[in-house]
Write a protein that holds these residues in place. Structure first.
Motif, mmCIF file in Angstrom:
data_model
loop_
_atom_site.group_PDB
_atom_site.id
_atom_site.type_symbol
_atom_site.label_atom_id
_atom_site.label_comp_id
_atom_site.label_asym_id
_atom_site.label_seq_id
_atom_site.Cartn_x
_atom_site.Cartn_y
_atom_site.Cartn_z
ATOM 1 N N GLY A 61 -1.326 4.740 8.287
ATOM 2 C CA GLY A 61 -2.729 4.861 8.682
ATOM 3 C C GLY A 61 -3.037 6.194 9.336
ATOM 4 N N ALA A 62 -1.978 6.991 9.642
ATOM 5 C CA ALA A 62 -2.150 8.366 10.144
ATOM 6 C C ALA A 62 -3.136 8.451 11.315
ATOM 7 C CB ALA A 62 -2.585 9.292 8.999
ATOM 8 N N HIS A 63 -3.083 7.467 12.229
ATOM 9 C CA HIS A 63 -3.981 7.438 13.400
ATOM 10 C C HIS A 63 -5.447 7.534 12.997
ATOM 11 C CE1 HIS A 63 -1.797 7.614 17.362
ATOM 12 N NE2 HIS A 63 -0.821 7.500 16.492
ATOM 13 N N GLY A 64 -5.803 6.882 11.865
ATOM 14 C CA GLY A 64 -7.204 6.843 11.447
ATOM 15 C C GLY A 64 -7.646 7.986 10.551
ATOM 16 N N LEU A 65 -6.752 8.965 10.292
ATOM 17 C CA LEU A 65 -7.114 10.068 9.385
ATOM 18 C C LEU A 65 -7.046 9.586 7.942
ATOM 19 C CD1 LEU A 65 -5.466 13.490 10.317
ATOM 20 C CD2 LEU A 65 -7.814 12.739 10.672
ATOM 21 N N VAL A 66 -8.105 9.865 7.180
ATOM 22 C CA VAL A 66 -8.126 9.506 5.752
ATOM 23 C C VAL A 66 -8.485 10.754 4.954
ATOM 24 C CG1 VAL A 66 -9.245 8.122 3.955
ATOM 25 C CG2 VAL A 66 -8.787 7.117 6.205
ATOM 26 N N LEU A 67 -7.641 11.083 3.980
ATOM 27 C CA LEU A 67 -7.919 12.215 3.092
ATOM 28 C C LEU A 67 -8.298 11.688 1.710
ATOM 29 C CD1 LEU A 67 -7.844 15.314 2.498
ATOM 30 C CD2 LEU A 67 -5.468 15.000 1.827
ATOM 31 N N LEU A 68 -9.522 11.985 1.276
ATOM 32 C CA LEU A 68 -9.890 11.728 -0.130
ATOM 33 C C LEU A 68 -9.460 12.985 -0.883
ATOM 34 C CD1 LEU A 68 -13.526 10.250 0.110
ATOM 35 C CD2 LEU A 68 -11.357 9.021 0.135
ATOM 36 N N PRO A 69 -8.451 12.875 -1.772
ATOM 37 C CA PRO A 69 -7.795 14.086 -2.271
ATOM 38 C C PRO A 69 -8.449 14.705 -3.507
ATOM 39 C CG PRO A 69 -6.638 12.164 -3.060
ATOM 40 C CD PRO A 69 -7.823 11.657 -2.289
ATOM 41 N N TYR A 70 -9.782 14.767 -3.537
ATOM 42 C CA TYR A 70 -10.450 15.217 -4.769
ATOM 43 C C TYR A 70 -10.617 16.741 -4.777
ATOM 44 C CZ TYR A 70 -11.544 10.191 -4.598
ATOM 45 O OH TYR A 70 -11.459 8.825 -4.499
#
Length: 483
Positions: free
Chosen positions: A319-328
């Motif tokens: 969950g990376a402490h809430g970090l989310v990467l949309l990899p587009y």
């Protein structure tokens, strides 16, 4: 006991494996690079003289490598178009790879038939720049004289099989190779000559599609040559994939394919409906951003390589402490967002640490591929285990996260020449059928790939929560992309 050879002519080299017909054990191997000059900047050339493939084949087979071999199977790079004139001479060099020159031609063709849905219905795929049908359109528009002289259309493995057989009148291909052309339908099992005419401006001779266990012919020396196939289909056959198996391939871009009993027609164009080398089907969904996401993150964090990025990511938590990467990063094909950019969401003071960004890059890449897997699952494709291919499959951060994010057992095969092994297995099949010792519907049972097996186990619930976090950010940022 007999011995057979599998020959894989990839974009850069030829590999040959000589195998035991009964077990598939590799007895001897050969290798030679193609004698091809790189284009500017070290890029692969978009045009290659097919003679380079033959020269490298001759070198790889040197030193008596093929002594005692009874049959040969050929696997080769897909999408390489070899246009011949009525005498069988190449009209121009073969057009290979993902040819950027043909991007406008692809859009032209989509419009000419009436849109993406019309193509999906016709041949199970929407024209992309790399496909032979698109290269034909480019040829007609850019080199009309060459297009005019083109009388016969072959792909790389068709051309090599034809050369090995001494250039007979009969030219053949297989379902796997034909299914990637853009003018053969896996659903109907037939060519669409009207689409060749739409692209090239006139009809051309197309190779006869023979069955998976059929022989293309026998060489003057008495060697049996099997049907041959494209690299993707050969690798699937070499890995021993069966019903319930999927492959996630981690290159700069990514792809997800699975074995399925029928062709899938997908009106959105997200699924490319390929045939495999056994009589089954290989629906494929591709993403534009896989390992390129990791490389970008490593550069951003000033890290020298992907191993360092993986080590850093392992210091974070799921969950990376809430970090989310949309990899587009390069736009995206699945979902269809050609003009999108990447998005980093969930920045808080406590999440702004290098290890959390590294973890988010791995999770973002794998969640993008899980989206592609779900496109297949949503169409009734059964996925019980997932083979993970590519150098990045060995990274601890990938292996730690993949089973729980994909929600299935993950198999990481040991590196081997699976396309060449698949070509050899096809040769063994055709040989046994010709001798009457195997049924044309039952391929030889070779030992499967040696592999590491990873189960989601207790991590499954955590992985699915991470996946849900990714999906909600994707839906907020790009609403309705998968509807």
């Amino acid at each position: 006991m007999g011995i057979v050879a599998g020959l894989d002519s990839s974009p850069d080299f030829t590999r040959i494996v000589v195998c035991d017909t009964d077990t598939g054990a590799v007895l001897r191997q050969g290798y030679a690079p193609h004698p091809v000059e790189n284009a500017e900047g070290g890029a692969r050339p978009a045009d290659v003289d097919p003679q380079a493939w033959l020269l490298s084949l001759g070198e790889a087979a040197g030193g008596g490598l093929l002594e005692g071999v009874q049959a040969i199977g050929v696997s080769a790079q897909q999408n390489a178009l070899v246009p011949l004139d009525s005498q069988g001479t190449t009209v121009r060099p073969a057009m290979v790879g993902g040819d950027r020159r043909a991007q406008v031609a692809a859009a032209d063709l989509v419009d000419a038939l009436g849109g993406r849905e019309a193509w999906a219905q016709a041949v199970g795929c929407v024209p992309q720049a790399a496909q032979p049908v698109t290269k034909l359109r480019w040829l007609a528009k850019t080199e009309p004289e060459s297009a005019q002289r083109t009388a016969v259309l072959l792909q790389a493995h068709d051309w090599l099989v034809w050369q090995l057989l001494g250039r007979p009148v009969r030219r053949t291909t297989d379902r796997g190779g034909a299914s990637g052309t853009g003018y053969w339908s896996a659903a109907t099992g037939g060519y669409r000559p009207d689409l060749v005419e739409l692209a090239l401006g006139h009809q051309a001779m197309l190779p006869e599609v023979i069955g998976p266990a059929d022989a293309a012919g026998t060489t003057p020396e008495g060697l049996l040559i099997s049907a041959g196939t494209g690299e993707t289909m050969a690798a699937a056959f070499g890995l021993g994939l069966g019903f319930g198996d999927a492959v996630v391939s981690l290159g700069a871009s990514g792809s997800v394919m699975a074995v399925h009993p029928e062709a899938l027609v997908d009106n959105t164009g997200m699924i490319t409906s390929l045939a495999d080398a056994t009589g089954m089907h290989l629906p494929v969904v591709t993403t534009l951003n896989a390992v390129r996401t990791l490389r970008g993150a490593a550069e951003m964090l000033g890290l020298p390589d992907l191993e360092s990025l993986s080590e850093l990511a392992m210091k974070s938590t799921p969950g990376a402490h809430g970090l989310v990467l949309l990899p587009y990063l390069e736009g995206e094909r699945t979902p269809n967002l050609p003009h999108a950019a990447g998005t980093l969401s969930g920045l808080r003071r406590e999440s702004m640490k290098p290890e959390h960004l590294a973890r988010a890059a791995f999770e973002g890449m794998l969640c993008g591929l899980a989206d592609a897997l779900d496109v297949l699952r949503g169409r009734g494709v059964e996925v019980r285990r997932i083979f993970l291919l590519g150098q990045a499959a060995e990274l601890p951060a990938v292996q730690a996260a993949a089973p729980s994010l994909f929600g299935a057992q993950v198999v990481v095969p040991q590196p081997a020449d699976y396309a060449a092994i698949g070509a050899a297995r096809q040769a063994a099949w055709a040989l046994a059928v010709s001798q009457g010792t195997l049924d044309p519907r039952t391929p030889p049972a070779w030992q499967g790939a040696a592999a590491q097996v990873l189960d989601p186990g207790e991590e499954l619930a955590v992985g699915q929560a991470v996946r849900q976090q990714f999906v909600s950010v994707r839906e907020q940022t790009h609403p309705g992309t998968f509807r």
